[in-house]
Design a protein around this motif. Structure first.
Motif, PDB file in Angstrom:
ATOM      1  N   PRO A  84       0.798  -1.230   0.000  1.00 25.82           N
ATOM      2  CA  PRO A  84       0.000   0.000   0.000  1.00 25.82           C
ATOM      3  C   PRO A  84       0.831   1.280   0.000  1.00 25.82           C
ATOM      4  O   PRO A  84       0.415   2.280  -0.593  1.00 25.82           O
ATOM      5  CB  PRO A  84      -0.858  -0.105   1.269  1.00 25.82           C
ATOM      6  CG  PRO A  84      -0.372  -1.280   2.027  1.00 25.82           C
ATOM      7  CD  PRO A  84       0.527  -2.076   1.151  1.00 25.82           C
ATOM      8  N   SER A  85       2.005   1.265   0.636  1.00 27.37           N
ATOM      9  CA  SER A  85       2.809   2.492   0.636  1.00 27.37           C
ATOM     10  C   SER A  85       3.342   2.773  -0.767  1.00 27.37           C
ATOM     11  O   SER A  85       3.341   3.928  -1.225  1.00 27.37           O
ATOM     12  CB  SER A  85       3.952   2.394   1.652  1.00 27.37           C
ATOM     13  OG  SER A  85       4.829   1.326   1.336  1.00 27.37           O
ATOM     14  N   MET A  87       1.939   1.745  -3.591  1.00 28.90           N
ATOM     15  CA  MET A  87       0.818   2.075  -4.463  1.00 28.90           C
ATOM     16  C   MET A  87       0.300   3.493  -4.232  1.00 28.90           C
ATOM     17  O   MET A  87       0.006   4.222  -5.178  1.00 28.90           O
ATOM     18  CB  MET A  87      -0.293   1.039  -4.292  1.00 28.90           C
ATOM     19  CG  MET A  87       0.146  -0.337  -4.777  1.00 28.90           C
ATOM     20  SD  MET A  87      -1.141  -1.571  -4.713  1.00 28.90           S
ATOM     21  CE  MET A  87      -2.183  -1.011  -6.062  1.00 28.90           C
ATOM     22  N   SER A  88       0.228   3.906  -2.963  1.00 30.26           N
ATOM     23  CA  SER A  88      -0.269   5.268  -2.698  1.00 30.26           C
ATOM     24  C   SER A  88       0.750   6.316  -3.137  1.00 30.26           C
ATOM     25  O   SER A  88       0.370   7.372  -3.645  1.00 30.26           O
ATOM     26  CB  SER A  88      -0.633   5.424  -1.219  1.00 30.26           C
ATOM     27  OG  SER A  88       0.498   5.248  -0.395  1.00 30.26           O
ATOM     28  N   CYS A  89       2.038   6.017  -2.967  1.00 24.77           N
ATOM     29  CA  CYS A  89       3.081   6.942  -3.410  1.00 24.77           C
ATOM     30  C   CYS A  89       3.026   7.134  -4.920  1.00 24.77           C
ATOM     31  O   CYS A  89       2.986   8.259  -5.421  1.00 24.77           O
ATOM     32  CB  CYS A  89       4.453   6.405  -2.992  1.00 24.77           C
ATOM     33  SG  CYS A  89       5.844   7.256  -3.770  1.00 24.77           S
ATOM     34  N   ALA A  91       0.612   6.304  -7.054  1.00 26.65           N
ATOM     35  CA  ALA A  91      -0.671   6.862  -7.490  1.00 26.65           C
ATOM     36  C   ALA A  91      -0.691   8.369  -7.301  1.00 26.65           C
ATOM     37  O   ALA A  91      -1.194   9.110  -8.160  1.00 26.65           O
ATOM     38  CB  ALA A  91      -1.817   6.210  -6.723  1.00 26.65           C
ATOM     39  N   ASN A  92      -0.146   8.827  -6.192  1.00 25.16           N
ATOM     40  CA  ASN A  92      -0.123  10.258  -5.901  1.00 25.16           C
ATOM     41  C   ASN A  92       0.828  11.014  -6.828  1.00 25.16           C
ATOM     42  O   ASN A  92       0.495  12.095  -7.316  1.00 25.16           O
ATOM     43  CB  ASN A  92       0.294  10.484  -4.445  1.00 25.16           C
ATOM     44  CG  ASN A  92       0.219  11.938  -4.045  1.00 25.16           C
ATOM     45  OD1 ASN A  92      -0.842  12.542  -4.083  1.00 25.16           O
ATOM     46  ND2 ASN A  92       1.360  12.510  -3.676  1.00 25.16           N
ATOM     47  N   TYR A  96      -2.570   6.520 -10.810  1.00 21.32           N
ATOM     48  CA  TYR A  96      -2.822   5.125 -10.436  1.00 21.32           C
ATOM     49  C   TYR A  96      -2.436   4.144 -11.538  1.00 21.32           C
ATOM     50  O   TYR A  96      -2.010   3.016 -11.263  1.00 21.32           O
ATOM     51  CB  TYR A  96      -4.300   4.927 -10.057  1.00 21.32           C
ATOM     52  CG  TYR A  96      -4.588   3.505  -9.633  1.00 21.32           C
ATOM     53  CD1 TYR A  96      -4.213   3.056  -8.368  1.00 21.32           C
ATOM     54  CD2 TYR A  96      -5.175   2.597 -10.517  1.00 21.32           C
ATOM     55  CE1 TYR A  96      -4.426   1.746  -7.985  1.00 21.32           C
ATOM     56  CE2 TYR A  96      -5.398   1.284 -10.137  1.00 21.32           C
ATOM     57  CZ  TYR A  96      -5.028   0.862  -8.876  1.00 21.32           C
ATOM     58  OH  TYR A  96      -5.225  -0.439  -8.505  1.00 21.32           O
ATOM     59  N   VAL A  99       0.890   2.141 -10.977  1.00 19.74           N
ATOM     60  CA  VAL A  99       1.253   1.508  -9.702  1.00 19.74           C
ATOM     61  C   VAL A  99       1.972   0.170  -9.889  1.00 19.74           C
ATOM     62  O   VAL A  99       2.855  -0.177  -9.103  1.00 19.74           O
ATOM     63  CB  VAL A  99       0.036   1.328  -8.763  1.00 19.74           C
ATOM     64  CG1 VAL A  99      -0.488   2.683  -8.319  1.00 19.74           C
ATOM     65  CG2 VAL A  99      -1.055   0.485  -9.396  1.00 19.74           C
TER      66      VAL A  99
END
Length: 194
Positions: A84-85, A87-89, A91-92, A96, A99
């Motif tokens: 998740p870290s 993917m969120s990095c 994506a941001n 997305y 990812v």
């Protein structure tokens, strides 16, 4: 309500019977297993990815190889792209749709295998991942439920399991295919388990 349950199970049974009767699909599953065996035997790794329920399938596939499927044996090199870290990095910072491809840019290498799971065969995240995997010299296995998709020309092995109008039946067939792939890999490396 019982009639709805029976109808749902009959629909699932029909999808499975259609897969059983499809020699091309069965041959593609066999080819996918051989691709995995070849990579693992040479010290390669298997990366898996998907969106939503397909991500859950990708995670389940990887943990069955690194952990245990039916009987004890050594762990095998499999990674679901699901941190998740990361993917969120990504994506941001990049969007997305990057990812999975960004993860492969960082960790993938020639001789590894990507299993991309997309019920539609057109998920941009999987298209990007498959593109990067090919650029890196990885082999690409695609699990989908459609033909003539954007992912088909990017695949070394294209496993099409049409399950009907909706994604749920396709996903049910995908988990069966993934379990079969694990079993075939185990049968090769750990025949004593069978």
């Amino acid at each position: 309500m019982i009639s709805h349950i029976q109808s749902s199970l009959t629909e699932a049974q029909t999808a499975l019977n259609n897969l059983l009767a499809n020699p091309q699909a069965l041959a593609s599953i066999e080819a996918a297993a051989q691709q995995l065996i070849t990579s693992l035997a040479a010290g390669g790794r298997i990366f898996s990815c998907g969106n939503g329920g397909s991500m859950c399938d990708a995670m389940h596939f990887a943990e069955e190889l690194t952990g245990r499927y039916r009987n004890n044996r050594r762990g095998m090199a499999a990674i679901a792209i699901s941190d998740p870290s990361h993917m969120s990095c990504v994506a941001n910072d990049f969007g997305y749709e990057h990812v999975f491809s960004r993860y492969l840019e960082s960790h993938g290498r020639a001789g590894d295998v990507l299993i991309g799971i997309s019920t539609s065969g057109n998920s941009q995240t999987i298209v990007n991942a498959a593109t990067v995997a090919r650029e890196l010299g990885m082999k690409v296995i695609i699990l989908t439920g459609r033909t003539a998709t954007r992912l088909e020309p990017l695949a070394d092995v294209y496993v099409n399991t049409p399950g009907g109008q909706y994604a749920d039946r396709v996903q049910e067939l995908h988990i069966k295919v993934l379990h079969i792939l694990i079993e075939l890999v185990e049968r090769h490396f750990c025949p004593e388990n069978y």
